[in-house]
Design a protein around this motif. Structure first.
Motif, PDB file in Angstrom:
ATOM      1  N   LYS A   1       0.840  -1.215   0.000  1.00 18.54           N
ATOM      2  CA  LYS A   1       0.000   0.000   0.000  1.00 18.54           C
ATOM      3  C   LYS A   1       0.866   1.254   0.000  1.00 18.54           C
ATOM      4  CE  LYS A   1      -3.725  -2.153   2.712  1.00 18.54           C
ATOM      5  NZ  LYS A   1      -4.392  -2.184   4.045  1.00 18.54           N
ATOM      6  N   ARG A   2       1.867   1.268   0.864  1.00 17.22           N
ATOM      7  CA  ARG A   2       2.761   2.431   0.960  1.00 17.22           C
ATOM      8  C   ARG A   2       4.198   1.916   1.118  1.00 17.22           C
ATOM      9  NH1 ARG A   2      -1.273   3.461   4.409  1.00 17.22           N
ATOM     10  NH2 ARG A   2       0.041   3.178   6.240  1.00 17.22           N
ATOM     11  N   PRO A   3       4.820   1.474   0.045  1.00 15.73           N
ATOM     12  CA  PRO A   3       6.157   0.864   0.166  1.00 15.73           C
ATOM     13  C   PRO A   3       7.190   1.775   0.803  1.00 15.73           C
ATOM     14  CG  PRO A   3       5.222   0.455  -2.008  1.00 15.73           C
ATOM     15  CD  PRO A   3       4.314   1.435  -1.332  1.00 15.73           C
ATOM     16  N   GLN A   4       7.117   3.087   0.537  1.00 13.30           N
ATOM     17  CA  GLN A   4       8.147   4.006   1.044  1.00 13.30           C
ATOM     18  C   GLN A   4       8.029   4.232   2.552  1.00 13.30           C
ATOM     19  OE1 GLN A   4       6.662   4.489  -2.045  1.00 13.30           O
ATOM     20  NE2 GLN A   4       8.562   3.608  -2.853  1.00 13.30           N
ATOM     21  N   ARG A   5       6.942   3.755   3.168  1.00 16.62           N
ATOM     22  CA  ARG A   5       6.854   3.824   4.626  1.00 16.62           C
ATOM     23  C   ARG A   5       7.962   2.982   5.244  1.00 16.62           C
ATOM     24  NH1 ARG A   5       1.987   1.029   8.184  1.00 16.62           N
ATOM     25  NH2 ARG A   5       2.905   1.394  10.247  1.00 16.62           N
TER      26      ARG A   5
ATOM     27  N   ASP B   1       9.166  13.757  -6.638  1.00 16.80           N
ATOM     28  CA  ASP B   1       9.594  12.552  -5.943  1.00 16.80           C
ATOM     29  C   ASP B   1       8.520  11.496  -6.165  1.00 16.80           C
ATOM     30  OD1 ASP B   1      11.839  13.827  -5.073  1.00 16.80           O
ATOM     31  OD2 ASP B   1      11.123  14.174  -3.030  1.00 16.80           O
ATOM     32  N   ILE B   2       8.881  10.432  -6.868  1.00 21.72           N
ATOM     33  CA  ILE B   2       7.897   9.465  -7.344  1.00 21.72           C
ATOM     34  C   ILE B   2       7.996   8.186  -6.527  1.00 21.72           C
ATOM     35  CG2 ILE B   2       7.126   8.133  -9.338  1.00 21.72           C
ATOM     36  CD1 ILE B   2       8.430  10.319 -11.096  1.00 21.72           C
ATOM     37  N   GLY B   3       6.992   7.966  -5.672  1.00 19.94           N
ATOM     38  CA  GLY B   3       6.966   6.781  -4.848  1.00 19.94           C
ATOM     39  C   GLY B   3       5.900   5.809  -5.301  1.00 19.94           C
ATOM     40  N   GLY B   4       5.471   4.927  -4.377  1.00 19.37           N
ATOM     41  CA  GLY B   4       4.455   3.937  -4.703  1.00 19.37           C
ATOM     42  C   GLY B   4       5.072   2.616  -5.119  1.00 19.37           C
TER      43      GLY B   4
ATOM     44  N   LEU C   1       6.185  -0.417  -7.883  1.00 20.73           N
ATOM     45  CA  LEU C   1       6.979  -0.298  -9.102  1.00 20.73           C
ATOM     46  C   LEU C   1       6.119   0.108 -10.297  1.00 20.73           C
ATOM     47  CD1 LEU C   1       9.583  -3.217  -8.992  1.00 20.73           C
ATOM     48  CD2 LEU C   1       9.749  -0.885  -8.112  1.00 20.73           C
ATOM     49  N   LEU C   2       4.891  -0.401 -10.369  1.00 21.70           N
ATOM     50  CA  LEU C   2       4.003  -0.011 -11.466  1.00 21.70           C
ATOM     51  C   LEU C   2       3.691   1.479 -11.387  1.00 21.70           C
ATOM     52  CD1 LEU C   2       2.232  -0.644 -13.887  1.00 21.70           C
ATOM     53  CD2 LEU C   2       0.393  -1.299 -12.303  1.00 21.70           C
ATOM     54  N   GLU C   3       3.397   1.975 -10.194  1.00 19.50           N
ATOM     55  CA  GLU C   3       3.109   3.401 -10.038  1.00 19.50           C
ATOM     56  C   GLU C   3       4.340   4.241 -10.370  1.00 19.50           C
ATOM     57  OE1 GLU C   3      -0.246   3.163  -6.495  1.00 19.50           O
ATOM     58  OE2 GLU C   3       1.879   3.051  -5.981  1.00 19.50           O
ATOM     59  N   GLN C   4       5.510   3.784  -9.940  1.00 19.25           N
ATOM     60  CA  GLN C   4       6.740   4.524 -10.250  1.00 19.25           C
ATOM     61  C   GLN C   4       6.992   4.555 -11.750  1.00 19.25           C
ATOM     62  OE1 GLN C   4      10.241   3.718  -7.832  1.00 19.25           O
ATOM     63  NE2 GLN C   4       8.977   2.958  -6.162  1.00 19.25           N
ATOM     64  N   TYR C   5       6.744   3.427 -12.402  1.00 21.15           N
ATOM     65  CA  TYR C   5       6.929   3.390 -13.860  1.00 21.15           C
ATOM     66  C   TYR C   5       5.976   4.357 -14.551  1.00 21.15           C
ATOM     67  CZ  TYR C   5       6.135   1.968 -18.631  1.00 21.15           C
ATOM     68  OH  TYR C   5       5.939   1.993 -19.987  1.00 21.15           O
ATOM     69  N   GLN C   6       4.700   4.307 -14.203  1.00 16.20           N
ATOM     70  CA  GLN C   6       3.712   5.143 -14.877  1.00 16.20           C
ATOM     71  C   GLN C   6       3.979   6.633 -14.661  1.00 16.20           C
ATOM     72  OE1 GLN C   6       0.234   3.412 -13.024  1.00 16.20           O
ATOM     73  NE2 GLN C   6      -0.151   2.023 -14.754  1.00 16.20           N
ATOM     74  N   ARG C   7       4.297   7.015 -13.439  1.00 20.38           N
ATOM     75  CA  ARG C   7       4.521   8.435 -13.150  1.00 20.38           C
ATOM     76  C   ARG C   7       5.856   8.917 -13.712  1.00 20.38           C
ATOM     77  NH1 ARG C   7       3.669   8.793  -6.872  1.00 20.38           N
ATOM     78  NH2 ARG C   7       4.434  10.917  -7.255  1.00 20.38           N
ATOM     79  N   SER C   8       6.865   8.043 -13.730  1.00 20.86           N
ATOM     80  CA  SER C   8       8.162   8.426 -14.310  1.00 20.86           C
ATOM     81  C   SER C   8       8.031   8.629 -15.818  1.00 20.86           C
ATOM     82  CB  SER C   8       9.215   7.352 -14.028  1.00 20.86           C
ATOM     83  OG  SER C   8       9.463   7.234 -12.652  1.00 20.86           O
TER      84      SER C   8
END
Length: 471
Positions: free
Chosen positions: A207-211, A238-241, A243-250
């Motif tokens: 849910k919140r990997p960067q936690r 700063d793009i968290g979430g 890996l799929l979320e990081q890919y899409q936002r990056s």
């Protein structure tokens, strides 16, 4: 090796693969050198050569003594034993013994005192950091970062909706049909141990990997010019979430900071991205999947006026080189994460990503930066007709200007300080040397030895252009 080949090799100086020693008297010292080379990709030890590359040679008695010492060091002072190959090269000054050490298959190699040694530029150092020891075990295939449990996590940290959609898509049935608790399903898929999530489970479905792992994100910045130290920027995120979320936002970050080119398209169409989208897609996915998760650092994504840079923590494993991956060689640094990511990200595997990106955009540059433990991909942007590359003029202090006017050819720090009439080394570095290096107005000529007395500095093309403008 012939004498001519020896002389050519010595002329290039010491580096991570070539170490010079005048003589050898201590088995522990030789064992440390052998272990460092075996732990760091292999290399050669030259006995009978001074630190500056001058041949001093060994006589017959020395050769016998060194052979015995080398045999003892390799077999009794290193665990597991190392099996070097020696080659005696006759020169006019005596024999030079060339000791070749292969990249070790049983890393890490440890000396009699339980110490792990690795190469650090042309020197060696004792490994003490936990992350680096883990990376050595990773290279030996003994441990992988993606399956290490993440302390404090549980199945409650999973995005159940995302996991259920993945399970149904991959296995053709809803996860509820299995009638197993979520923690057991995750363990069955290699994403946890039944109690805690591992890194693969957290980064794919958390849910919140960067936690739990705040460094495992993408830091993206778009600059108006050519240099990293520009104080201005056009966009940052700063793009968290996951890996799929990081890919899409990056990917979205890159697209909004690049141009669209009409090419042969109609006037009313959006146009195509100036860099092929598939090439960027392959490079982004490669960075997210194959980065070194033992290194607590973020992926950096930087868009400059002339290029895009994607910088992944962790240099290439010893078994790979940039030439090898250009031709499709691969090494699964995170096999469990990769196994599942291929069904979530646009990843095709089998080492084809980089070759495909290069096919679409041949000017891509791959840089394996061992000293800084990172892998950099530089993607040149399209320069439009009649477009000139914007020039960013660095801020030049009077001290930096004096330094640029002083440098002639290649000079050492001592020579430059003498020419400027300075005797305070700290002041020279802070006010003169470091600002000029940061602005890329001067460059080091021996980057592997930044603290060596042999280190010299030269003015760069940018520095020459700036100097010409000032005069």
């Amino acid at each position: 090796m012939t004498e001519a080949e020896l002389v050519q090799t010595l002329a290039r100086g010491e580096d991570s693969r070539h170490q010079f020693k005048r003589e050898a008297h201590n088995a522990d010292s030789i064992a440390a050198e052998l272990a460092a080379l075996a732990n760091s990709g292999g290399g050669r030890l030259f006995l009978g050569v001074s630190d500056d590359g001058q041949i001093v040679g060994l006589d017959a008695a020395n050769v016998r003594q060194v052979n015995q010492l080398l045999s003892n060091a390799a077999s009794q002072h290193v665990r597991p034993p190392i099996h070097p190959i020696t080659d005696n090269v006759q020169t006019e000054h005596g024999v030079v013994m060339v000791v070749t050490v292969s990249d070790g298959l049983s890393k890490p190699y440890i000396d009699n005192h339980g110490r792990i040694w690795v190469k650090n530029g042309s020197d060696k150092r004792h490994v003490t950091a936990r992350e680096e020891i883990q990376r050595l075990f990773q290279r030996a295939g003994l441990v992988y970062a993606d399956v290490i449990p993440v302390t404090g996590t549980s199945a409650d940290d999973i995005d159940e909706k995302a996991f259920a959609a993945y399970f149904t898509r991959r296995y053709g049935q809803p996860s509820e049909i299995s009638e197993q608790p979520l923690s057991q399903l995750l363990q069955n898929l290699g994403l946890g141990d039944g109690h805690e999530l591992n890194l693969a489970g957290l980064m794919l479905f958390g849910k919140r990997p960067q936690r739990y792992r705040p460094a495992f994100e993408v830091k993206a910045v778009a600059f108006p010019g050519l240099v990293l130290h520009d104080s201005r920027y056009l966009d940052s995120e700063d793009i968290g979430g996951t890996l799929l979320e990081q890919y899409q936002r990056s990917f979205a970050f890159i697209k909004r900071n690049l141009r669209h080119i009409q090419a042969d398209r109609g006037f009313n169409t959006l146009g195509q991205l100036e860099i092929p989208e598939q090439a960027l897609e392959e490079l982004l996915v490669n960075a997210l999947i194959h980065r070194d998760y033992f290194t607590s650092a973020s992926i950096r994504l930087m868009v400059f006026s002339d290029r895009v840079e994607i910088i992944s923590p962790g240099h290439l494993p010893d078994s790979l080189s940039t030439d090898a991956i250009r031709h499709g060689a691969t090494n699964r640094r995170n096999p469990t994460l990769t196994e599942h990511a291929v069904h979530i990200l646009p990843y095709r595997g089998l080492g084809t990503g980089i070759p495909r990106a290069l096919h679409d955009w041949p000017t891509i540059e791959l840089l394996d930066e061992i000293a800084s433990n990172q892998f950099k991909v530089v993607v040149p942007r399209t320069q439009l007709p009649n477009e000139t590359t914007p020039q960013v003029t660095p801020q030049v202090t009077p001290q930096v200007g004096d330094l640029l006017a002083t440098i002639q050819g290649e000079q050492t720090r001592t020579e430059l300080m003498d020419a400027l009439g300075l005797n305070d080394r700290k002041h020279f570095r802070a006010a003169y040397l470091q600002p000029a290096l940061d602005a890329e107005l001067i460059a080091m000529t021996i980057p592997d030895k930044p603290n060596s007395s042999l280190q010299k500095y030269r003015i760069t093309e940018q520095g020459l252009a700036l100097l010409a403008q000032r005069h």
